[in-house]
Design a protein around this motif. Sequence first.
Motif, mmCIF file in Angstrom:
data_model
loop_
_atom_site.group_PDB
_atom_site.id
_atom_site.type_symbol
_atom_site.label_atom_id
_atom_site.label_comp_id
_atom_site.label_asym_id
_atom_site.label_seq_id
_atom_site.Cartn_x
_atom_site.Cartn_y
_atom_site.Cartn_z
ATOM 1 N N GLU A 219 -9.316 4.547 4.096
ATOM 2 C CA GLU A 219 -7.867 4.456 3.946
ATOM 3 C C GLU A 219 -7.493 4.086 2.518
ATOM 4 O O GLU A 219 -8.313 3.628 1.732
ATOM 5 C CB GLU A 219 -7.314 3.397 4.905
ATOM 6 N N SER A 220 -6.201 4.258 2.200
ATOM 7 C CA SER A 220 -5.687 3.775 0.924
ATOM 8 C C SER A 220 -5.924 2.270 0.836
ATOM 9 O O SER A 220 -5.703 1.544 1.806
ATOM 10 C CB SER A 220 -4.183 4.068 0.812
ATOM 11 N N GLY A 221 -6.398 1.811 -0.330
ATOM 12 C CA GLY A 221 -6.662 0.394 -0.507
ATOM 13 C C GLY A 221 -8.021 -0.046 -0.022
ATOM 14 O O GLY A 221 -8.325 -1.249 -0.028
ATOM 15 N N SER A 222 -8.879 0.904 0.397
ATOM 16 C CA SER A 222 -10.194 0.527 0.915
ATOM 17 C C SER A 222 -11.203 0.251 -0.196
ATOM 18 O O SER A 222 -12.290 -0.255 0.077
ATOM 19 C CB SER A 222 -10.736 1.626 1.834
ATOM 20 N N ARG B 188 4.764 1.596 1.354
ATOM 21 C CA ARG B 188 5.868 2.057 0.502
ATOM 22 C C ARG B 188 6.575 3.240 1.143
ATOM 23 O O ARG B 188 7.802 3.358 1.064
ATOM 24 C CB ARG B 188 5.342 2.420 -0.884
ATOM 25 N N ALA C 125 -2.857 6.555 7.897
ATOM 26 C CA ALA C 125 -1.505 6.266 7.427
ATOM 27 C C ALA C 125 -0.599 7.469 7.661
ATOM 28 O O ALA C 125 0.569 7.321 8.038
ATOM 29 C CB ALA C 125 -1.525 5.898 5.946
ATOM 30 N N SER D 181 0.842 -1.193 0.000
ATOM 31 C CA SER D 181 0.000 0.000 0.000
ATOM 32 C C SER D 181 0.881 1.247 0.000
ATOM 33 O O SER D 181 2.100 1.172 0.209
ATOM 34 C CB SER D 181 -0.900 0.011 1.236
ATOM 35 N N GLY D 182 0.256 2.421 -0.197
ATOM 36 C CA GLY D 182 1.008 3.673 -0.193
ATOM 37 C C GLY D 182 1.726 3.916 1.122
ATOM 38 O O GLY D 182 2.884 4.334 1.150
#
Length: 545
Positions: free
Chosen positions: A317-320, A161, A190, A157-158
């Motif tokens: 969130e990122s990836g949700s 990374r 995050a 995920s961001g």
Amino acid sequence: MTEHKPLLEITGLSVGYPSAPRPAVEHLSLRVEPGQVAALVGQSGSGKSTTATAVLRQLPPEARITAGAIRLDGLDLTQLSETRMCGVRGKHVALVPQDPGSSLNPVKRVGEQVAEVLRRHCRADRRSAARQAVELLDRMGLDDPGRRARQYPHELSGGMRQRVLIAQAVATQPRLILADEPTSALDATAQKAILDLLDTIVRTSGAGLLLITHDLAVAAERSDTVYVLHAGRVVESGATDDVFAEPRHAHTRELLASVPDPQAPVRAPAPGSGAPLLTVTGLSKQYRTGWRTPGPPAVDAVDLVAGRGQTTAVVGESGSGKTTLARMVLRLTEATAGEIDFAGLDVRAVRGRELRAFRRRAQIVYQNPYSSLDPRFTVGQIVYEPFRALPARQRPDPTEVVPDLLTRVGLEHALVTRRPRQLSGGQRQRVAIARAIATQPDLLVLDEAVSALDVSVQAQVLRLLRQLQDELGLTYLFISHDIAVVRQMAHHVLVMRAGRVVEAGPAAQLLDTPRHPYTRALLDAVPRGRRRGTATTEDRRTPAR
């Protein structure tokens, strides 16, 4: 009491480009103390990143340091040869860049990329470097670090990374860390995790951190001192609490006035106008991880209703699954299951001419206008581009529609012959909005459309979007990880986690009295200014190794 020496001291720094009418950075001075965080804040184009690249001596070939000194522990970096600077970069001064997607090698496992830093700067052998890389990923808070080390950047995920980039930066225990917008593309949870991690590293190692950001809430919460940069000059500086409590310069006051208030009242509900424009029922998307092996659902049985002339925000969130959901609504990604009803049209069933007609009525504005605008086209060509899909006899006269569209989004007609690289970030996003509304759509999908903009430009674009909604009756599907921005825009909110909607409802109800623990966690993670009870400056000034 003997006065201590600053870790980084920049005095009178000027950086110029031969083709520019004025310096990118002019007479800039700042200090970073050991064990402290200094924030450099300002609008896009104010010279923040130029300052960081000057410290690293990695300016573009055409740029020149024309005056000033950059001293690290008393050593003037501007006087060092490139050979000596190679020994400083990475080992004594480390950079955490903004975009991990472009900063990590996509064809190398992340563990190898961290180990490479140890082999190059610490002369570690291959086996020792690999072991230390896994240990560093563990320190950065990555779950199952051994497995993560064997993965490629696209498998993370961001936030993961970004942790890898921090592991690379701190691997050599540098004296100074430069963090250039390290959390601007991350969601609130995050972002908090990354900033907590950087704060812990600074507090425990005694390193100094120069935090470069356009997010004043982050600067207020995380820094000890702040420098406000405007048009290449520091217009105000001092202790963070003092500067933000009683700003003296008009530009500082302007920036602070533009910061979205995470506790402001939400938008008043828009009046209803009959049947909803968009109804999504049980929408799902499942990708395959192998030839026949289905992976976990990216989007799982999502229901959504968007009223005409209203804004429905999707947060998480990122990836949700937020962007995947938006792409399925627009038929840019095919759904695995579910229904999409757009004003009575079965979107999943349409083909050919009907699909093209639907896409004229449903447009998208992406997060990064620089990558979504053709660099070869002029502004006029970009704005007129949607009309080229029409039969020649139906195309309007560009000399009539282009000036009208530019005026509607607040751009001067003089910009019509410029190309994207000649525009500011805010101007580029306005061009993207003008292109999106060219065909008079009913639905506009805004996918993180303001997250890459500094606070003052962001405020301008949000005002523009609200104005266009009022004037044109547009329906917005607003994808965002910024809760403070959502409060300004949304009438209804959906909260997504791991592909599912965990909570949905009117914005006022959901954001003020959230029921689900995950929604409360998102709201609690939003930066709200200086956190009382954190370590004081003196507490954080621990000895360096």
